[in-house]
Design an enzyme around this catalytic site. Sequence first.
Site, PDB file in Angstrom:
ATOM      1  CB  CYS A  47      -1.085  -0.116   1.242  1.00 24.37           C
ATOM      2  SG  CYS A  47      -2.311   1.127   1.016  1.00 24.37           S
TER       3      CYS A  47
ATOM      4  CG  HIS B 209      -3.210  -3.792   3.458  1.00 22.29           C
ATOM      5  ND1 HIS B 209      -2.258  -3.262   3.994  1.00 22.29           N
ATOM      6  CD2 HIS B 209      -3.918  -2.440   2.663  1.00 22.29           C
ATOM      7  CE1 HIS B 209      -2.423  -1.407   3.979  1.00 22.29           C
ATOM      8  NE2 HIS B 209      -3.469  -1.444   2.971  1.00 22.29           N
TER       9      HIS B 209
ATOM     10  CD  GLU C 181      -0.539  -5.343   5.946  1.00 23.50           C
ATOM     11  OE1 GLU C 181      -0.397  -6.121   4.824  1.00 23.50           O
ATOM     12  OE2 GLU C 181      -0.619  -4.346   6.190  1.00 23.50           O
TER      13      GLU C 181
END
Lengths: 80, 220
Positions: free
Chosen positions: B85, B193, B195
């Site tokens: 990002c 994302h 994560e």
Amino acid sequence: MARVVVDVMPKPEILDPQGKAVQGALPRLGFDGVTEVRQGKRFELEIEGEITDERLAQVREMAEKLLSNPVIEDFSVRVL
Amino acid sequence: MKVGVVTFPGSLDDVDAARAVRHAGAESVSLWHGDHDLKGVDAVVLPGGFSYGDYLRCGAIARFAPVMSEIVDAAGRGMPVLGICNGFQILCESHLLPGALIRNDHRKFGCLDQQLRIENNRTAWTSSYDEGAEITIVLKNGEGSYVADEPTLDRLEAEGRVVARYLGNPNGSLRDIAGVTNEAGNVVGLMPHPEHAIEDLCGPGTDGLGFFASVLKSLV
């Protein structure tokens, strides 16, 4: 002391969603006939001493390195 | 195995990124934007957020942070670097990756579970996936529309450097590109994302864990 202006604009082929949003808002306020809006940035730099070709070349370097992203933006430099 | 996670002023996802690193089985090391050394890490994650308030352009100021000159040097020597990002935006501004990320074409901040197809599983960050694997991870950004000029896009396609593509384009990214890699395959930028998708408890599943598992594999 002199003031140098750097104008940064999105390249013509790059979509400018902010400009489009502004264009969309104008008719709602009663302003008709605007067929395109492009939104850019204007930087005003106060430069010490006299403006020489060398100083202007430096400003162009600043514009290339930091003030604009050459992948998506064009810039122009002028002395006020 | 040590994976550094950089915190810039305005980073938001550094804690989640560090957690994903540990979840995958590596040691996470916090790196500060003002650091001049990488504390002996084997790989680096540039997390999401709004570094330096997104002033000027997303990633434009972060690119000149002291830690970034170390990262650019290390990336040149082959160290794996993943930008997620805002991290992707920083990698583009640093010229480690081609192209740029501009405001979403629909002008809204998007926050959704997004399907992707892994197009290149030969990078340091995607080797755990099957080529063509379809995964779902979180996408959340206002300026995630990937752009580059036509010759650059053609070159990326020809060299297999499109790492992931959106299934259903959420933001106007050219050629549905969600992530790209450099020529060597050690630097990867990704707008969504991974994560945020490492555990079933929260998020859309565990499809994101592969990015972190991949880098561990590449470092063995």
